[in-house]
Design an enzyme around this catalytic site. Structure first.
Site, short mmCIF file in Angstrom:
data_model
loop_
_atom_site.label_atom_id
_atom_site.label_comp_id
_atom_site.label_asym_id
_atom_site.label_seq_id
_atom_site.Cartn_x
_atom_site.Cartn_y
_atom_site.Cartn_z
CE1 TYR A 155 -39.72 -22.77 24.71
CE2 TYR A 155 -38.64 -24.69 23.58
CZ TYR A 155 -39.78 -23.80 23.73
OH TYR A 155 -40.91 -24.07 22.62
CE LYS A 159 -41.97 -25.78 25.78
NZ LYS A 159 -43.32 -25.62 25.87
#
Ligand code: NAD
Length: 260
Positions: A155, A159
């Site tokens: 993640y 991002k």
């Protein structure tokens, strides 16, 4: 300039932040292309709810791990509405696990949905935005696009990558009246976060309330969750004329998390 009559595609808009942005946009007269997973009848109801705001709404079920389906979604949207004005890259999933236990297929899925899908939507949408001489691209990143937390390797990587992509797009289309910006929220109580609460409580042997206060909000200095409406409002601002010189930027809405 009014946004009424413009068209927005919002990936992952059958739930949470994406749905909130779709509703916020519809409320300003923007036609909506919904996308995401979910029960067909529930999605029909969401579309009907949006159409009650006197805009058109269509749904496309493109899976954000599948580039061909993403391209098809853009083409269907253009056929339905004539063009695409606003693209919100929002679809995202999470998996929490130490790196040595992190399933490689989960890594690939998170990189595909949270990062690469933005490349596939953007590359297909830009020619239409250039043709009409106006466009707004908004990438829903995260505080985890700026700082890390343990056990969220895929993640955090996706991002951070999305923020790099955001800046590159901004430079490439800067003279075409197209902006590309990112929003970096802290914790928002959506299904994505709510799902993590019982497991975290169990893993740490604390109550769900303690998870909210001492884990999720530990770095949020305001001690408040971010609301979906705050994110939708920021997205609308980024589409407005006031933001025409804001490009390649990220706006943090994280209660001070990344200021510390
Ligand atoms: P959510 O789980 O409520 O919504 C995620 C959406 O993505 C859903 O509509 C889901 O159907 C869709 N989706 C998942 N896999 C998909 C796929 N393969 N193809 C198409 N759609 C798919 O989560 P949310 O909290 O609303 O998250 C939305 C975005 O906001 C994500 O990118 C997330 O990383 C980001 N974000 C969330 C928070 C938070 O605290 N909730 C904080 C920062 C950033």
């Amino acid at each position: 300039m009014s946004l009424k009559g413009k068209t927005a595609i919002i990936t992952g808009s059958t739930s949470g932040i994406g749905l909130g942005i779709a509703k916020g946009f519809a409320n300003k007269g923007i036609n909506i292309v919904l996308n995401g997973l979910g029960d067909k009848n529930d999605i029909k109801k969401l579309c009907a709810e949006i159409e009650n705001m006197e805009v058109k709404c269509i749904y496309h079920n493109a899976d954000m791990t599948k580039p061909d389906e993403i391209t098809a979604m853009i083409e269907v949207a253009v056929e339905a509405f004539g063009s695409i004005d606003i693209l919100v890259n929002n679809a995202g999933i999470q998996h929490v696990s130490p790196i040595e236990d992190f399933p490689p297929e989960k890594w690939n899925e998170i990189i595909a949905i949270n990062m690469s899908s933005a490349f596939h939507t953007t590359r297909a949408a830009i020619p239409y935005m250039k043709k009409q001489g106006w466009g707004r691209i908004i990438n829903i990143a995260s505080a985890h696009g700026l700082v890390a937390s343990p056990f969220k390797s895929a993640y955090v990587t996706a991002k951070h990558g999305l923020l790099g992509f955001n800046k590159t797009v901004a430079l490439e289309v800067a003279q075409d009246n197209i902006t590309s910006n990112a929003i970096c929220p802290g914790y928002v109580l959506t299904p994505l976060v709510e799902k993590q609460i019982p497991d975290t409580a169990k893993a740490r042997g604390i109550s769900e309330e303690e998870v909210k206060r001492d884990v999720l909000l530990a770095a949020q200095w305001t001690k408040k969750f971010v609301s979906i409406e705050e994110i939708a409002g920021t997205a609308l601002f980024l589409c407005s004329d006031y933001a025409q010189n804001i490009t390649g930027a990220h706006i943090s809405i994280d209660g001070g998390w990344t200021a510390a």
